[in-house]
Design a protein around this motif. Structure first.
Motif, short mmCIF file in Angstrom:
data_model
loop_
_atom_site.label_atom_id
_atom_site.label_comp_id
_atom_site.label_asym_id
_atom_site.label_seq_id
_atom_site.Cartn_x
_atom_site.Cartn_y
_atom_site.Cartn_z
N ALA A 10 -11.14 -1.88 10.96
CA ALA A 10 -10.09 -1.27 10.16
C ALA A 10 -10.52 -1.02 8.72
N ASP A 11 -11.43 -1.84 8.20
CA ASP A 11 -11.77 -1.68 6.79
C ASP A 11 -12.75 -0.53 6.54
N LEU A 12 -13.16 0.15 7.61
CA LEU A 12 -14.03 1.32 7.42
C LEU A 12 -13.24 2.50 6.86
N VAL A 13 -11.94 2.55 7.22
CA VAL A 13 -11.10 3.66 6.78
C VAL A 13 -10.31 3.22 5.56
N PRO A 14 -10.47 3.91 4.42
CA PRO A 14 -9.74 3.49 3.23
C PRO A 14 -8.24 3.71 3.38
N VAL A 15 -7.45 2.81 2.83
CA VAL A 15 -5.99 2.96 2.87
C VAL A 15 -5.60 3.97 1.79
N PRO A 16 -4.89 5.05 2.15
CA PRO A 16 -4.50 6.03 1.13
C PRO A 16 -3.45 5.46 0.18
N THR A 17 -3.41 5.98 -1.02
CA THR A 17 -2.40 5.52 -1.98
C THR A 17 -1.05 6.13 -1.64
N SER A 18 0.00 5.60 -2.28
CA SER A 18 1.35 6.06 -1.99
C SER A 18 1.51 7.56 -2.25
N VAL A 19 0.96 8.02 -3.39
CA VAL A 19 1.15 9.44 -3.71
C VAL A 19 0.37 10.32 -2.74
N GLU A 20 -0.77 9.81 -2.25
CA GLU A 20 -1.53 10.59 -1.26
C GLU A 20 -0.73 10.73 0.03
N ILE A 21 -0.06 9.66 0.41
CA ILE A 21 0.76 9.71 1.63
C ILE A 21 1.88 10.73 1.45
N MET A 22 2.53 10.72 0.29
CA MET A 22 3.63 11.66 0.06
C MET A 22 3.13 13.10 0.01
N ALA A 23 1.95 13.31 -0.60
CA ALA A 23 1.40 14.67 -0.66
C ALA A 23 1.09 15.19 0.74
N LYS A 24 0.62 14.29 1.62
CA LYS A 24 0.30 14.72 2.98
C LYS A 24 1.57 15.04 3.75
N SER A 25 2.64 14.28 3.48
CA SER A 25 3.91 14.56 4.14
C SER A 25 4.42 15.95 3.77
N LEU A 26 4.25 16.33 2.50
CA LEU A 26 4.70 17.65 2.06
C LEU A 26 4.00 18.74 2.86
#
Lengths: 68, 255
Positions: free
Chosen positions: B53-69
């Motif tokens: 699991a630690d190979l994939v970086p956890v996106p930040t909150s704003v990145e998650i929201m930008a992807k939702s848009l």
């Protein structure tokens, strides 16, 4: 995959929304005459129930003939 | 003005009767919350498929929201185009447009009522979706300031309204509803590609708004060209509405 307590709380609303959409689609379908849907009504029942979210969305967008 | 209000209320009533007011906001809500939820479960999904699991970086909150848009720009746009493609064309075919326009109702109030109906429904849907994304991101990840949430949403919604207006315009011009949805989505895709390829000459492109909305979330600023794109998009919408009124009048005299 083990879901924790929080995991269940996260998933539950998603499942509820999908269920609501499915029920509305089925209610709408049951109120329509045969000629008001594209294709047989029984087919749409299967698409809505088996297709989950996608099935209901496809029904709402292209399944209804008039007033859509 | 009062005829406009009357037609607008009729439009609202109709979208309630065919469940548009329920299913479109709910689908947008699902689109909105799907991204934070899958991101939350990503470590578990990766673990069960044998990837560390630690190979994939956890996106930040704003990145998650930008992807939702960006979800609204693909699936959301498809849903909007498919549900609004018959907004005038289907009414003309079924004859209910004639029932309305034979009365002393101007084409302008008729088209404006249609457009306002689409706009209110679209704004409610993306608003609900964005609130859902925000709520989930706040609970599962770090919180995002609300100022970024609503400003990015308004900028993104303007792009959706622009494509909606194209759908309405085509619906006044064409008979085939499938073709209307196909061309609207085609215009959206071509504009997006052209804007990416001709980055410097297309600073005014409405498709810039999608990038500006994510920029607002990621850096707090939409970039210098954002206001140019906003102004031109509003001008395009106004021009398309005027075109729709003319097209509606022409189709009326023809048939």
């Amino acid at each position: 995959m083990q879901l924790g307590d929080l995991g269940l709380q996260v998933i539950l609303p998603v499942a509820i929304i999908e269920l609501i959409l499915m029920v509305i689609a089925l209610v709408d379908l049951s109120r329509r005459e045969k000629e008001e849907t594209r294709g047989p009504k029984l087919l749409w029942v299967f698409i809505i129930i088996l297709g989950n979210l996608l099935g209901s969305v496809v029904y709402f967008t292209v399944g209804r003939r008039s007033g859509s | 003005m009062s005829t406009w209000l009357l037609l607008f209320r009729k439009e609202m009533l109709e979208s309630t009767r065919n469940y548009k007011w329920i299913w479109i906001p709910l689908v947008f809500l699902l689109l909105g919350i799907s991204n934070p939820v899958t991101t939350y479960f990503m470590p578990q999904i990766l673990e069960s498929s044998g990837v560390a699991a630690d190979l994939v970086p956890v996106p930040t909150s704003v990145e998650i929201m930008a992807k939702s848009l960006s979800q609204y720009g693909t699936l959301g746009l498809l849903i909007l185009a498919l549900s609004f493609m018959g907004i005038v064309a289907a009414e003309r075919q079924s004859g209910s447009a004639i029932m309305v326009l034979v009365k002393p109702v101007s084409h302008r109030s008729y088209i404006l009522a249609k457009w306002s109906g689409m706009t209110v429904l679209t704004l409610a849907a993306v608003g609900l979706g964005q609130l859902g994304t925000w709520y989930y991101t706040n609970i599962l990840f770090e919180s995002v300031p609300f100022r970024l949430v609503w400003t990015s949403l308004l900028v993104y919604a303007l792009w959706l309204l622009f494509i909606n207006t194209i759908t309405l315009f085509l619906s006044c011009l064409m008979k085939s509803v499938g073709g209307i949805a196909f061309i609207s989505l085609g215009v959206a895709a071509v504009l997006a590609i052209l804007t990416q390829v001709l980055d410097h000459t297309m600073k005014w492109s409405p498709s810039r708004l999608t990038g500006a909305a994510s920029q607002i979330l990621l850096s707090g600023q939409g970039g210098g060209d954002m206001w140019l794109a906003i102004a031109l998009t509003i001008a395009f919408i106004a021009a398309l509405l005027a075109g729709s009124v003319t097209a509606s009048r022409r189709m009326w005299t023809k048939s």
